[in-house]
Design a protein around this motif. Structure first.
Motif, short mmCIF file in Angstrom:
data_model
loop_
_atom_site.label_atom_id
_atom_site.label_comp_id
_atom_site.label_asym_id
_atom_site.label_seq_id
_atom_site.Cartn_x
_atom_site.Cartn_y
_atom_site.Cartn_z
N LEU A 5 21.09 57.88 -6.03
CA LEU A 5 21.98 58.02 -7.18
C LEU A 5 22.81 56.75 -7.39
CD1 LEU A 5 23.21 61.71 -6.71
CD2 LEU A 5 21.86 60.80 -8.62
N THR A 6 23.25 56.15 -6.29
CA THR A 6 24.00 54.89 -6.39
C THR A 6 23.14 53.80 -7.00
OG1 THR A 6 25.36 55.44 -4.46
CG2 THR A 6 25.24 53.12 -5.08
N SER A 7 21.88 53.73 -6.57
CA SER A 7 20.96 52.72 -7.12
C SER A 7 20.71 52.96 -8.61
CB SER A 7 19.63 52.75 -6.37
OG SER A 7 19.79 52.27 -5.06
N CYS A 8 20.54 54.23 -8.98
CA CYS A 8 20.33 54.54 -10.40
C CYS A 8 21.55 54.15 -11.23
CB CYS A 8 20.05 56.04 -10.57
SG CYS A 8 18.44 56.57 -9.97
N SER A 9 22.73 54.49 -10.73
CA SER A 9 23.97 54.17 -11.45
C SER A 9 24.15 52.66 -11.59
CB SER A 9 25.16 54.77 -10.71
OG SER A 9 26.37 54.44 -11.33
N VAL A 44 14.31 55.57 -17.95
CA VAL A 44 13.72 55.94 -16.67
C VAL A 44 14.81 56.21 -15.63
CG1 VAL A 44 12.42 55.05 -14.70
CG2 VAL A 44 11.50 54.81 -17.01
N LEU A 45 15.76 55.32 -15.55
CA LEU A 45 16.84 55.47 -14.56
C LEU A 45 17.69 56.68 -14.86
CD1 LEU A 45 17.81 51.72 -14.19
CD2 LEU A 45 16.84 53.15 -12.40
N GLU A 46 17.93 56.96 -16.13
CA GLU A 46 18.72 58.14 -16.49
C GLU A 46 17.97 59.43 -16.13
OE1 GLU A 46 21.33 56.32 -20.24
OE2 GLU A 46 19.40 57.33 -20.61
N ASP A 47 16.65 59.43 -16.31
CA ASP A 47 15.85 60.59 -15.91
C ASP A 47 15.92 60.81 -14.40
OD1 ASP A 47 15.13 61.12 -18.46
OD2 ASP A 47 13.09 60.32 -18.32
N LEU A 48 15.76 59.71 -13.64
CA LEU A 48 15.85 59.82 -12.19
C LEU A 48 17.23 60.28 -11.75
CD1 LEU A 48 13.92 56.63 -11.01
CD2 LEU A 48 13.22 59.00 -10.66
N GLN A 49 18.25 59.76 -12.40
CA GLN A 49 19.62 60.13 -12.07
C GLN A 49 19.84 61.63 -12.30
OE1 GLN A 49 22.88 58.72 -14.65
NE2 GLN A 49 23.82 57.86 -12.80
N SER A 50 19.30 62.16 -13.40
CA SER A 50 19.43 63.58 -13.69
C SER A 50 18.71 64.42 -12.63
CB SER A 50 18.85 63.87 -15.08
OG SER A 50 18.86 65.25 -15.35
N MET A 70 13.90 46.80 -21.17
CA MET A 70 15.16 47.25 -20.58
C MET A 70 15.57 48.61 -21.13
SD MET A 70 17.53 43.91 -19.88
CE MET A 70 17.53 43.31 -21.55
N GLU A 71 15.28 48.87 -22.38
CA GLU A 71 15.58 50.18 -22.95
C GLU A 71 14.75 51.27 -22.27
OE1 GLU A 71 14.83 49.41 -27.03
OE2 GLU A 71 16.90 48.78 -27.47
N VAL A 72 13.49 50.94 -21.98
CA VAL A 72 12.64 51.87 -21.23
C VAL A 72 13.20 52.08 -19.82
CG1 VAL A 72 10.35 52.18 -20.19
CG2 VAL A 72 10.54 51.34 -22.53
N ASP A 73 13.63 50.98 -19.19
CA ASP A 73 14.22 51.08 -17.86
C ASP A 73 15.42 52.01 -17.84
OD1 ASP A 73 12.40 49.51 -16.59
OD2 ASP A 73 13.80 47.98 -15.93
N LYS A 74 16.25 51.88 -18.86
CA LYS A 74 17.46 52.70 -18.93
C LYS A 74 17.10 54.18 -19.01
CE LYS A 74 21.90 52.98 -21.40
NZ LYS A 74 21.85 54.35 -21.94
#
Length: 541
Positions: free
Chosen positions: A520-524, A472-478, A466-470
């Protein structure tokens, strides 16, 4: 001896995604050559079970690259309306073939299976049916003359040409038609192909030019033929517009409005390619052969018009001799594109009748616009080369993800983990929204996870995963926040007074903003879900 019938469903060994599809089939308990045994008599439950089994296999066999990458919609076994229609018609053809081979046997089970499948095709057709409004003030006189000319030359049609609001000219059903009915039939004798060029005086000149393709020869032929008053195809050329209004004809204001979009690059590259191609041919050909290539008929503007004609109206046709040719098809060119087409397969000349038949893959009601598929194209491609955005959510509106992953070998083994390219699309079209996918494609997430961690993504390492997922999602969000900033809104555009190209440009930009916004909504949402689960893990420590 087993009673009943056997039907073979086979995945072609030349399928470009054979390995991926084989794994999916095996995971569902099927082989690449699966024989489905059908009892001579089927009750309702057995009939439904048999049909569902065949559909499961057929769906996988007919997956295209995008459907294979993104997976099922909602996890219910349904990939897309296109895929479902292909699967249903594939099975229907197998059942019809089985019926033809058992003409002397009792075939009630096969007939029941066929009827049940046709009912499903009707249900799908009802779900995807689009209502169109016909402009009765548009008379279509030239188009009617063309249809009459085609019929005088052997064409058959159950469609009439009318002006459809929001779509331009289209083909409207004059009667109710069923699956398998032929909506239109065009004889090969009135199809415009490269054969006409070989009979013309320009052929001997063009054949001497290195790298000259048959498509370019046909294009140059049409530039001159449209002005030939004695042309066999005068009726056809008379129905063509002065301007095709594709992306290749966008003005400066529309091009500037597209800054920051994928469409901007596509149009600019396409126009640059065509300009280079034109400059390689003219004015040299007109200077050396002015009688064959009159300079007034071979200007850049006329060349661009012909490019738009062939891009937006041509079809790839397999002739009876096995040759594949790019052709213009009088009358059939009025068939518009749809994400839920009535006609899917239409590119082969029937050797028996020497004609091109447009057969329905789903029913078409009287008064309904009959559509075909131009191909699995994105909105940017359709605007650039055809001049429109299709109605509805286009599953091929993708945003490619351009990055390198050095640690692919560490990825968890999964059927779709070995993709070399990645993409995203509007998450309303994606699979189940949950903590593992967040509405984003699993091959992309698996790839990014593998770049972040040497550990396999397993349930035994939930917190670490889950830490890896977080991350990854933050990178995609950026990444997508930056993309959204480049997609400035179109609020300042006056839609009512804007030109056609600015309107189309703004529609595309709105569509791309919608895709980015959904990602972005999915990432958030995903980040919040992960943070919630991490806080629970911390509390349990």
């Amino acid at each position: 001896m087993r009673e009943g019938y056997s039907i073979l469903l086979e995945l072609s060994d030349v399928d470009p995604f054979f390995d991926k599809k084989k794994i999916l089939l095996n995971d569902m308990g099927f082989d690449v050559k699966e024989i489905v045994h059908i009892k001579s008599s089927l009750d309702r439950d057995s009939l439904s079970t048999t049909l569902n089994q065949m559909l499961q296999i057929a769906r996988i066999i007919h997956l295209d690259e995008v459907e294979l990458y993104f997976g099922q919609i909602g996890g219910l076994g349904f990939y897309s309306p296109r895929n479902e229609m292909e699967a249903q018609n594939f099975i229907l053809s197998l059942i019809k073939s089985a019926l033809s081979h058992h003409v002397r046997m009792q075939t009630h089970a096969l007939q029941d299976l066929r009827d049940a499948l046709i009912n499903r095709i009707h249900e799908l057709g009802t779900e995807v049916k689009v209502e169109n409004k016909i402009d009765i003030n548009y008379k279509c006189d030239k188009e009617k003359c063309l249809v009459q000319w085609a019929q005088n030359n052997g064409a058959k049609t159950r469609l009439q040409i009318a002006y459809v609001e929001g779509a331009g000219r289209g083909a409207i059903a004059m009667e109710d038609m069923e699956v398998g009915d032929i909506a239109m039939e065009i004889p090969a004798s009135i199809i415009i192909s490269e054969d006409l060029v070989y009979k013309s005086d320009m052929c001997q000149v063009l054949e001497k030019i290195d790298g000259m393709s048959s498509e370019t020869m046909s294009l140059l032929w049409s530039m001159k033929e449209r002005h030939n008053c004695n042309s066999q195809f005068k009726m056809y050329f008379d129905t063509l517009p002065e301007n095709f209004n594709t992306g290749l004809n966008f003005g400066v204001e529309a091009i500037m409005a597209l800054d920051g979009t994928l469409l901007f690059e596509e149009i600019m590259q396409a126009k640059e390619h065509l300009r280079v191609q034109y400059d390689e041919l003219f004015p040299a050909l007109s200077k050396d052969h002015p009688d064959i290539f009159p300079p007034e008929l071979y200007t850049w503007e006329q060349f661009l018009w012909a490019c738009e004609l062939w891009y937006s109206n041509s079809m790839k046709i397999m002739f009876a001799d096995g040759n594949l040719k790019t052709c213009l098809i009088p009358v059939a060119g009025f068939l518009n594109h749809s994400l839920q087409p009535h006609i899917v397969h239409y590119g082969k000349i029937d050797s028996t009748t020497n004609s091109l038949k447009f057969r329905l893959s789903r029913p078409c009601s009287v008064g309904e616009q009959c559509c075909l598929s131009y191909g699995n194209f994105s909105g940017s491609h359709l605007i650039t080369f055809y001049g429109f955005l299709p109605q509805g959510d286009n599953p091929y509106d993708l945003i490619p993800m351009d990055f390198e992953v050095d640690q692919v070998d560490t990825m968890v083994e999964c059927p779709l983990s070995n993709w070399t390219t990645h993409m995203v699309r509007g998450t309303w079209l994606s699979e189940n929204q949950n903590i593992f996918y967040y509405g984003l494609p699993s091959p992309l997430l698996d790839c990014l996870r593998s770049a972040r961690s040497q550990m396999p993504f397993t349930k035994t390492l939930i917190k670490a995963n889950m830490e890896v997922d977080k991350e990854v999602l933050e990178d995609l969000q950026s990444t997508f926040n930056a993309m959204m900033e480049n997609l400035s809104d179109m609020d300042s555009v006056d839609r009512e007074s804007s030109s056609w190209d600015v309107k189309l440009a703004s529609q595309f930009k709105e569509m791309q903003r919608r895709i980015v916004s959904s990602i972005l909504t999915s990432c958030s949402t995903g980040i919040k879900l992960v943070e919630h689960e991490l806080s629970k893990c911390k509390a349990e420590e």
